[in-house]
Design a protein around this motif. Structure first.
Motif, PDB file in Angstrom:
ATOM      1  N   GLN A 238       0.741  -1.315   0.004  1.00 11.24           N
ATOM      2  CA  GLN A 238       0.029  -0.069  -0.379  1.00 11.24           C
ATOM      3  C   GLN A 238       0.959   1.264  -0.029  1.00 11.24           C
ATOM      4  OE1 GLN A 238      -3.376   0.133  -0.604  1.00 11.24           O
ATOM      5  NE2 GLN A 238      -2.938   2.392  -0.518  1.00 11.24           N
ATOM      6  N   TYR A 239       1.970   1.337   0.792  1.00 10.49           N
ATOM      7  CA  TYR A 239       2.821   2.403   0.879  1.00 10.49           C
ATOM      8  C   TYR A 239       3.594   2.612  -0.490  1.00 10.49           C
ATOM      9  CZ  TYR A 239       6.224   5.758   2.123  1.00 10.49           C
ATOM     10  OH  TYR A 239       7.069   6.874   2.210  1.00 10.49           O
ATOM     11  N   ALA A 240       3.802   1.403  -1.101  1.00 13.59           N
ATOM     12  CA  ALA A 240       4.777   1.499  -2.302  1.00 13.59           C
ATOM     13  C   ALA A 240       3.768   2.014  -3.341  1.00 13.59           C
ATOM     14  CB  ALA A 240       4.921  -0.054  -2.874  1.00 13.59           C
ATOM     15  N   LEU A 241       2.219   1.556  -3.531  1.00 14.52           N
ATOM     16  CA  LEU A 241       1.516   2.086  -4.260  1.00 14.52           C
ATOM     17  C   LEU A 241       1.325   3.564  -4.014  1.00 14.52           C
ATOM     18  CD1 LEU A 241      -0.596   1.650  -6.473  1.00 14.52           C
ATOM     19  CD2 LEU A 241      -2.251   1.163  -4.875  1.00 14.52           C
ATOM     20  N   GLU A 242       1.281   4.347  -2.988  1.00 14.60           N
ATOM     21  CA  GLU A 242       1.111   5.655  -2.618  1.00 14.60           C
ATOM     22  C   GLU A 242       2.498   6.439  -3.331  1.00 14.60           C
ATOM     23  OE1 GLU A 242       0.547   5.584   1.637  1.00 14.60           O
ATOM     24  OE2 GLU A 242      -1.473   4.837   1.540  1.00 14.60           O
ATOM     25  N   VAL A 243       3.582   5.827  -3.009  1.00 16.80           N
ATOM     26  CA  VAL A 243       4.962   6.309  -3.577  1.00 16.80           C
ATOM     27  C   VAL A 243       4.810   6.316  -5.128  1.00 16.80           C
ATOM     28  CG1 VAL A 243       7.339   6.056  -4.087  1.00 16.80           C
ATOM     29  CG2 VAL A 243       6.247   5.756  -1.870  1.00 16.80           C
ATOM     30  N   LEU A 244       4.325   5.383  -5.707  1.00 18.82           N
ATOM     31  CA  LEU A 244       3.851   5.294  -7.461  1.00 18.82           C
ATOM     32  C   LEU A 244       3.229   6.301  -7.531  1.00 18.82           C
ATOM     33  CD1 LEU A 244       3.605   1.514  -7.947  1.00 18.82           C
ATOM     34  CD2 LEU A 244       5.503   3.087  -8.915  1.00 18.82           C
ATOM     35  N   ARG A 245       2.111   6.788  -6.837  1.00 27.28           N
ATOM     36  CA  ARG A 245       0.964   7.591  -7.341  1.00 27.28           C
ATOM     37  C   ARG A 245       1.028   8.990  -6.659  1.00 27.28           C
ATOM     38  NH1 ARG A 245      -4.044   4.106  -5.608  1.00 27.28           N
ATOM     39  NH2 ARG A 245      -4.128   4.243  -3.651  1.00 27.28           N
ATOM     40  N   ILE A 289       5.897  -2.026 -11.734  1.00 29.90           N
ATOM     41  CA  ILE A 289       4.506  -2.600 -11.919  1.00 29.90           C
ATOM     42  C   ILE A 289       4.440  -3.951 -12.425  1.00 29.90           C
ATOM     43  CG2 ILE A 289       2.514  -2.046 -13.311  1.00 29.90           C
ATOM     44  CD1 ILE A 289       3.063   0.860 -13.328  1.00 29.90           C
ATOM     45  N   ALA A 290       5.285  -4.087 -13.377  1.00 29.61           N
ATOM     46  CA  ALA A 290       5.273  -5.680 -13.804  1.00 29.61           C
ATOM     47  C   ALA A 290       5.968  -6.725 -12.777  1.00 29.61           C
ATOM     48  CB  ALA A 290       5.959  -5.605 -15.104  1.00 29.61           C
ATOM     49  N   ARG A 291       6.935  -6.242 -12.215  1.00 25.87           N
ATOM     50  CA  ARG A 291       7.856  -7.182 -11.462  1.00 25.87           C
ATOM     51  C   ARG A 291       7.129  -7.113  -9.888  1.00 25.87           C
ATOM     52  NH1 ARG A 291      12.507  -5.103 -10.791  1.00 25.87           N
ATOM     53  NH2 ARG A 291      13.619  -7.079 -10.180  1.00 25.87           N
ATOM     54  N   HIS A 292       6.620  -6.291  -9.486  1.00 24.72           N
ATOM     55  CA  HIS A 292       6.270  -6.309  -7.971  1.00 24.72           C
ATOM     56  C   HIS A 292       4.715  -6.215  -7.882  1.00 24.72           C
ATOM     57  CE1 HIS A 292      10.377  -6.675  -6.232  1.00 24.72           C
ATOM     58  NE2 HIS A 292      10.675  -5.745  -7.428  1.00 24.72           N
ATOM     59  N   LEU A 293       4.175  -4.981  -8.379  1.00 28.70           N
ATOM     60  CA  LEU A 293       2.965  -4.804  -7.976  1.00 28.70           C
ATOM     61  C   LEU A 293       2.217  -6.161  -8.498  1.00 28.70           C
ATOM     62  CD1 LEU A 293       0.680  -1.578  -8.634  1.00 28.70           C
ATOM     63  CD2 LEU A 293      -0.226  -3.785  -9.269  1.00 28.70           C
ATOM     64  N   TRP A 294       2.439  -6.396  -9.975  1.00 29.95           N
ATOM     65  CA  TRP A 294       1.800  -7.840 -10.505  1.00 29.95           C
ATOM     66  C   TRP A 294       2.662  -8.857  -9.976  1.00 29.95           C
ATOM     67  CZ3 TRP A 294      -2.547 -10.152 -11.950  1.00 29.95           C
ATOM     68  CH2 TRP A 294      -3.190  -9.190 -12.451  1.00 29.95           C
ATOM     69  N   PRO A 312      -1.469  -5.876  -5.025  1.00 29.14           N
ATOM     70  CA  PRO A 312      -2.204  -4.607  -5.726  1.00 29.14           C
ATOM     71  C   PRO A 312      -2.354  -3.362  -4.687  1.00 29.14           C
ATOM     72  CG  PRO A 312      -3.667  -6.295  -5.505  1.00 29.14           C
ATOM     73  CD  PRO A 312      -2.305  -6.966  -5.006  1.00 29.14           C
ATOM     74  N   GLY A 313      -2.355  -3.705  -3.289  1.00 27.87           N
ATOM     75  CA  GLY A 313      -2.819  -2.469  -2.462  1.00 27.87           C
ATOM     76  C   GLY A 313      -4.149  -2.323  -2.716  1.00 27.87           C
ATOM     77  N   ASP A 314      -4.574  -1.081  -2.787  1.00 32.00           N
ATOM     78  CA  ASP A 314      -6.042  -0.803  -2.943  1.00 32.00           C
ATOM     79  C   ASP A 314      -6.643  -0.312  -4.134  1.00 32.00           C
ATOM     80  OD1 ASP A 314      -5.186   1.922  -3.432  1.00 32.00           O
ATOM     81  OD2 ASP A 314      -5.894   2.768  -1.680  1.00 32.00           O
ATOM     82  N   LEU A 315      -5.847  -0.723  -5.290  1.00 27.69           N
ATOM     83  CA  LEU A 315      -6.312  -0.738  -6.779  1.00 27.69           C
ATOM     84  C   LEU A 315      -7.580  -1.390  -6.772  1.00 27.69           C
ATOM     85  CD1 LEU A 315      -2.958  -1.288  -8.895  1.00 27.69           C
ATOM     86  CD2 LEU A 315      -4.295   0.874  -8.453  1.00 27.69           C
TER      87      LEU A 315
END
Length: 372
Positions: A238-245, A289-294, A312-315
């Motif tokens: 989730q924190y990683a996704l927040e960093v990405l966006r 996104i490819a190697r870690h989120l997915w 995917p966090g909260d996607l």
């Protein structure tokens, strides 16, 4: 530069079924070394990724002896730690890694304003974390070439280096790493690199992650690659996704808002006024996104066996298509109430591991219900 080429390599693999550009770049960089210490070890990492994505052992055999030197093993002391500042960086060592320039030195991050006030010690935590990981990569490379004695040596030596790093550079009272031996300062970099390279004992991961999160984006666009790898390695998707966006001025969104169509060398021109506007080392999301989120990676060389471990966090939904030698991997997910539905399609003549971190209610394989 080797670090630039490594990040570009990973991003290129995520979007294009083409491997010769990375192979050519690695061959060139082997014999045209740049000046940063950590960049040499990136060549070993590039070789490992090339092998895992292609299964190509012929190229590994060609560059094997050079890769051994690129680990910088010649700089080590008795407990396995390496340093560029203790007299072991001799002309012979520099010749062995094909360095012909001036001022070979540790870098940590670039530009220097992005190193979170790193305290450069003789024995540097970031450098030795890269050393640890390059030894692990060399163990895999040696095994792929049937050099089992070498493989065991590098594996055993990596563990020795790991224990020396933990003994000398980890503050057990505070629960995170300092910048080097006898250093008082603890940077983001001294913590995200060990975590990204799976160097942190499980019992200490939570305290290291807390410290990393307290620092925010205190690194460059290059460092962001390893910050994100560290977060996904620790399971903090989730924190990683927040960093990405993120939408602050240290984000990919900021580049877009300022008119960029290609990633920049720095987060903003105010952080590096002479930055260029087309820099591949700013492309971390392309591979993250490819190697870690997915979580799509080759489990065995050439993607004969595929690992898919999404975080995917909260996607709410996502779709992805990844090229491989066997053909494309396609996947999607969508939230439905409190659960998620995943749909996966693998190329012919491959096997797959699908790993999720939540309970699975049901699964279909080729339309037929299978046990979960």
């Amino acid at each position: 530069y080797e670090a630039d080429a490594y990040i570009q390599q990973l991003g290129h693999y995520a979007v294009d079924r083409e491997f010769s550009a990375a192979r050519y770049s690695l061959a060139f960089l082997i014999s045209h070394a740049s000046w940063p210490t950590e960049w040499q070890m990136h060549t070993v990492m590039m070789a490992r990724e090339h092998y895992m994505h292609t299964g190509d052992t012929e190229f590994l055999a060609m560059i094997y002896n050079d890769l051994k030197k690129k680990t910088l093993i010649d700089l080590q002391r008795e407990d396995g730690l390496i340093s560029t500042k203790t007299g072991k960086l001799t002309p012979e060592v520099l010749k062995g890694i094909h360095f012909t320039g001036e001022k070979f030195r540790d870098i940590v991050d670039w530009p220097p304003v992005e190193n979170d006030n790193y305290e450069f010690a003789d024995y540097n935590t970031v450098v030795n974390s890269f050393y640890f990981y390059s030894l692990k990569c060399m163990s895999e490379i040696a095994a792929a070439l049937g050099k089992n004695e070498d493989s065991n040596f590098y594996k055993t030596h990596a563990e020795k280096v790991k224990q020396s790093i933990l003994h000398n550079m980890f503050d057990t009272q505070k629960g995170y790493f300092v910048d080097g031996i006898d250093a008082a300062h603890a940077s983001l970099h001294a913590n995200m690199f060990p975590l990204a390279f799976n160097l942190v004992p499980e019992k200490d991961i939570s305290s290291v992650v807390r410290y990393i999160k307290s620092k925010g984006m205190a690194c460059s666009v290059y460092g962001a690659q390893y910050l994100l790898e560290a977060l996904y390695q620790a399971g903090d998707a989730q924190y990683a996704l927040e960093v990405l966006r993120s939408r602050n001025d240290r984000s990919w969104w900021n580049m877009l808002q300022n008119g960029s169509t290609i990633t920049w060398e720095a987060w903003d021109m105010k952080y590096k006024p002479n930055a260029d506007w087309n820099h591949a080392w700013g492309t971390a999301p392309a591979n993250i996104i490819a190697r870690h989120l997915w979580g799509i990676r080759p489990q065995s060389p050439g993607f004969d066996t595929i690992r898919i471990e999404p975080q995917p966090g909260d996607l709410m939904e996502s779709q992805i298509k990844i090229p491989t030698l066997h053909g494309p991997i396609q996947a999607s997910f969508a939230r439905q109430g409190t659960g998620k539905t995943y749909v996966l399609s693998l190329p012919a003549n491959t096997n797959g591991w699908f790993i999720v971190r939540e309970p699975v209610e049901s699964a279909l394989l080729d339309g037929v219900s299978v046990p979960v």
